[in-house]
Write a protein that holds these residues in place. Structure first.
Motif, PDB file in Angstrom:
ATOM      1  N   PHE A  33       0.817  -1.227   0.000  1.00  0.00           N
ATOM      2  CA  PHE A  33       0.000   0.000   0.000  1.00  0.00           C
ATOM      3  C   PHE A  33       0.846   1.270   0.000  1.00  0.00           C
ATOM      4  O   PHE A  33       0.306   2.369   0.124  1.00  0.00           O
ATOM      5  CB  PHE A  33      -0.917  -0.011   1.226  1.00  0.00           C
ATOM      6  CG  PHE A  33      -1.796  -1.228   1.305  1.00  0.00           C
ATOM      7  CD1 PHE A  33      -3.011  -1.271   0.632  1.00  0.00           C
ATOM      8  CD2 PHE A  33      -1.393  -2.350   2.016  1.00  0.00           C
ATOM      9  CE1 PHE A  33      -3.811  -2.395   0.681  1.00  0.00           C
ATOM     10  CE2 PHE A  33      -2.190  -3.478   2.076  1.00  0.00           C
ATOM     11  CZ  PHE A  33      -3.398  -3.505   1.400  1.00  0.00           C
ATOM     12  N   PHE A  74       1.838   4.342   4.056  1.00  0.00           N
ATOM     13  CA  PHE A  74       0.641   3.738   4.653  1.00  0.00           C
ATOM     14  C   PHE A  74       0.831   3.510   6.155  1.00  0.00           C
ATOM     15  O   PHE A  74      -0.137   3.527   6.913  1.00  0.00           O
ATOM     16  CB  PHE A  74       0.336   2.407   3.961  1.00  0.00           C
ATOM     17  CG  PHE A  74      -0.946   1.771   4.400  1.00  0.00           C
ATOM     18  CD1 PHE A  74      -2.155   2.180   3.866  1.00  0.00           C
ATOM     19  CD2 PHE A  74      -0.949   0.770   5.363  1.00  0.00           C
ATOM     20  CE1 PHE A  74      -3.351   1.606   4.283  1.00  0.00           C
ATOM     21  CE2 PHE A  74      -2.133   0.185   5.784  1.00  0.00           C
ATOM     22  CZ  PHE A  74      -3.333   0.603   5.243  1.00  0.00           C
ATOM     23  N   VAL A 106      -2.369   9.731   2.786  1.00  0.00           N
ATOM     24  CA  VAL A 106      -1.277   8.754   2.808  1.00  0.00           C
ATOM     25  C   VAL A 106      -0.124   9.323   1.986  1.00  0.00           C
ATOM     26  O   VAL A 106      -0.264   9.517   0.772  1.00  0.00           O
ATOM     27  CB  VAL A 106      -1.716   7.393   2.228  1.00  0.00           C
ATOM     28  CG1 VAL A 106      -0.532   6.437   2.186  1.00  0.00           C
ATOM     29  CG2 VAL A 106      -2.850   6.809   3.054  1.00  0.00           C
TER      30      VAL A 106
END
Length: 808
Positions: free
Chosen positions: A410, A414, A458
């Protein structure tokens, strides 16, 4: 007090054991109530946090993560899905688990990576991490990892998971104590003498920990306080007892009975211990000026432990000395003492030779020491404060593997998302502007809750990356003002950045406070302006070099693999203040013990070169032994399982080693030789106004039995002294040579034995001509007339084997 404790030793032992037992039972019954209170008033992250509390007033317990990755296919495949759903369902049924949010329902689609190979689930416990039973955490870990195999990797991350990875409680302390025991045995050669400092330290640390545990019920004390109290308590407790026991053994070997030796040791080194303990507490209290309230509990816990360690050293230790008697000596020393073959515990030849070397070449010694310290301090220029997280864990831990899997699936950001918090509904323009900002990987705007909107951001970079810090600045200074909305940037990463900024802003005030207080204390103790000024400069140099070592190890990664400490990252934001407090306190200890012996010699002879030489020769061994013990104790905390504690341990070990082995053993005495009599300069007006504080009063003839009354009178009424060295033709010092001062008619005025470096000093009642006789077997004897004026006279003596002088 020392005499009372010695004579009533059983009463003192019963009182200490009873008090410790009572504290332990009470603390065990009350339990712990540590509070991780962390607040940064007047910061942007604090305002964001306040709005988040308004939006989500009901916070659940600790949330941890289960991450899995498949080598083939995707995590949506039936084989992977069925295994993980069964494991998550079993975890959800465990008592103490509040909820499990997996990726296999409509709301969990975002919990699967774009390539479909990595997914995660969030496990929310009913309690915060410290309150979750370890057995429950272990069950969660075992259940989740049981689903692994056949190309499926399962890892777990989070604060609760970290607890089951830590070594058993007490491992670091036990290793530190064992290492200290080895050093003490090598220093003393006696098991009983070795045990004394350890017993004293254990009583002080245990009392401090139980006391801190009870205090946590009436004020906010973080769990960090207990760890730091143990760290500092073991070090100072062993060191303080070591100084006193060393002086006590020296007294017995010089002919005193054990009781008088104990009283003399406590009235000299014991007073220095009181003073040194006070300086440590003052340095710790310096943390209060930073106005970081979560440090208040740290100050309370560590200071209480230091106070109890000092109290144990000056009350419990003399009682234990009374129990042991002559057994504080090794068997060989007891045999020699019984045969009257010893007149004092010898200063090692190495210490005496090194002291003489520093006196002969002070400029060269000082230059080498300064170059070494400056070279180690250079990395400090790249110091970056930040947060340490599970990305710094060792690569073999499941928390580190989970961290890396989440970053792989991710993105590196993240693991440390930011929250842009708006009081009201977030405008579409703000969301769009944040999304278009360089360094942002993804943005998710949640609908308003209780009048507060949260935009989850993020970053493209990890929480510890400097680019993430720049992104926070960009959002606060450019993006949000341009959108014309009142919003704040929060989240763990933003809090860490703000904490680093606050720490940096308040550090000069903090350093100035503890340097100033230390200066005043040394000014009172040694009646000098130059000695405390030198100590202040040395403390700053030790701090710079020790932080340079920290940067090399933890920020640059030099030696991290050897130490098994994970990967490099920024220096923990809380470390400078805590580490500087401990460092300045411990540095002051060594300065007090070193300079107090020099000051004692200076008061007696008014000869700076002799004072510095004798002070270094007689204290360097015990200071280096004490420092070696500190280094062992601090380095043992690398085994604590806590990355922050390991960082503090390595930093403090480096600081103590550099302070003792480079500064106090080389640079301080070299500088004092270069400064000469200026070391002891104090304006007359200031001398009259300052109160007198005797840190370590002059001992009453510690090197032998009390002198005859006639000799005492001669010394007390001395107008001057004759001093110098007794050496062989090859330049080797002669220890134990009998040096006698007589009148021209042959009446003895003073008689002493030369020290390990060959130094001697005899008292002269008035100016005039005297006879100085020196003899030592098998080195021969010499005698000469000496004419003494108003000041001290330097007279070196060379003994030739078989040589005898005839003086008429």
């Amino acid at each position: 007090m020392a005499r009372w404790c010695y004579r009533h030793r059983l009463v003192v032992l019963v009182l200490w054991v009873g008090a410790l037992f009572g504290l332990g039972v009470t603390a065990s019954s009350a339990g712990t109530n540590y509070a991780e209170v962390f607040s940064l008033p007047d910061t942007d992250s604090k305002r964001a946090y306040d709005l988040m509390r308004k939006a989500f007033p009901e916070r659940a317990g600790d949330t941890d993560t289960v991450v899995w990755k498949t080598d083939e296919g995707t995590v949506r495949d039936a084989a992977v899905r069925s295994r993980m759903e069964d494991a998550l369902a079993e975890i959800g049924r465990m008592e103490g688990v509040g909820a499990v949010a997996g990726p296999y329902d409509e709301r969990g689609a975002a919990q699967i990576s774009e390539d479909g190979r990595i997914a995660y689930a969030q496990v929310t416990f009913a309690e915060q991490a410290d309150a979750v039973p370890k057995a429950l955490v272990q069950d969660v870990v075992d259940t989740a990892r049981a689903a692994a195999g056949d190309g499926l990797q399962v890892e777990l991350g989070g604060q609760a998971i970290t607890r089951v990875q830590e070594p058993p409680t007490g491992t670091a302390e036990l290793v530190g104590i064992l290492a200290a025991a080895v050093v003490l045995f090598l220093a003393f050669g006696s098991v009983f003498a070795m045990l004394l400092p350890i017993v004293v330290a254990v009583f002080g640390v245990a009392g401090g920990m139980f006391g801190t545990q009870l205090i946590s019920h009436v004020t906010d004390v973080p769990e960090l306080a207990s760890l730091l109290a143990t760290l500092i308590g073991l070090g100072v407790g062993i060191d303080y007892a070591l100084f006193i026991v060393t002086r006590h053994r020296k007294g017995i070997l010089s002919g005193k009975d054990p009781e008088e030796a104990a009283v003399a040791a406590l009235n000299t080194s014991g007073r220095a211990v009181l003073f040194a303990g006070g300086t440590v507490c003052i340095a710790l209290a310096g943390m209060l000026v930073t106005n970081l309230r979560f440090l208040d509990g740290v100050v309370i816990g560590t200071s209480l432990t230091v106070v109890l360690s000092v109290l144990a050293a000056i009350t419990l230790l003399p009682a234990l000395l009374g129990v042991l008697g002559h057994r504080v000596l090794s068997r060989r020393q007891r045999r020699r003492l019984a045969a009257s073959e010893t007149k004092g515990e010898q200063v090692s030849g190495l210490a005496a030779r090194w002291s003489a070397t520093v006196q002969r070449r002070p400029r060269a010694v000082a230059a080498v020491a300064v170059v070494l310290m400056a070279a180690l301090a250079v990395p400090l220029l790249s110091l970056r404060l930040g947060t340490v997280d599970q990305g710094n864990d060792d690569a073999s831990t499941t928390t580190r593997k989970a961290y890396d899997l989440l970053a792989e699936g991710f993105g590196p950001g993240f693991n440390g998302p930011l929250q842009v918090v708006v009081d009201g509904e977030a405008p579409t323009g703000l969301v769009k502007a944040v999304e278009d900002t360089e360094g942002v990987a993804q943005v998710a705007a949640a609908p308003p809750a209780n009048g507060v909107s949260v935009i989850q951001v993020v970053p493209t970079t990890s929480p510890q990356d400097v680019e993430t810090d720049r992104l926070i600045d960009t959002l606060r200074e450019d993006v949000i003002p341009a959108a014309g909305v009142q919003a704040h940037v929060g989240g763990v990463t933003a809090v860490s950045k703000d904490f680093a900024s606050v720490t940096g802003d308040r550090l000069p005030l903090f350093v100035g406070t503890i340097i100033g207080l230390g200066f005043l204390l040394l000014l009172l103790a040694f009646r000098s302006l130059v000695v405390p000024l030198t100590a202040a400069v040395m403390n700053l140099l030790a701090a710079a070099a020790s932080f340079g070592v920290l940067v090399m190890v933890f920020q640059w990664g030099v030696g991290l693999d050897v130490l098994g400490l994970g990967t490099e990252g920024p220096i923990a934001s809380f470390l400078p203040i805590i580490m500087l407090s401990l460092l300045f306190g411990l540095s002051m200890d060594y300065q007090v013990f070193l300079v107090s012996r020099m000051h004692e010699e200076w008061v007696h002879t008014r000869d700076n070169a002799r004072a510095v030489r004798v002070g270094l020769a007689e204290t360097s061994r015990v200071i280096n032994s004490a420092a070696l013990i500190m280094v062992c104790v601090f380095l043992a905390f690398v085994l604590s399982g806590d990355y922050g504690a390991a960082m503090a341990g390595v930093g403090l070990a480096a600081a103590v080693a550099l302070d003792a082995f480079v500064l106090r053993t080389a640079l301080v005495p070299a500088v004092m030789h270069l400064l000469g009599r200026a070391n002891w300069w104090l304006p007359a007006g200031l001398e009259k106004r300052l109160p007198h504080l005797a840190v370590e009063p002059k001992e009453e003839d510690d090197d032998g039995p009390p002198a005859p009354a006639s000799e005492e009178k001669a010394v007390d009424g001395a107008a001057s002294v004759v001093h110098g060295f007794v050496r062989t033709p090859e330049g080797e010092p002669v220890r134990g040579a009998a040096v006698t001062l007589l009148t021209p008619g042959g009446r003895q005025l003073d008689r002493v034995a030369s020290l390990a470096d060959g130094a001697y000093v005899v008292a002269v009642p008035s100016p005039g001509t005297y006879l100085l006789a020196v003899s030592a077997s098998p080195h021969g004897a010499r005698a000469a007339h000496v004419t003494v004026g108003e000041g001290p006279l330097v007279h070196d003596v060379e003994l030739t084997p078989g040589g005898v002088d005839v003086v008429s």
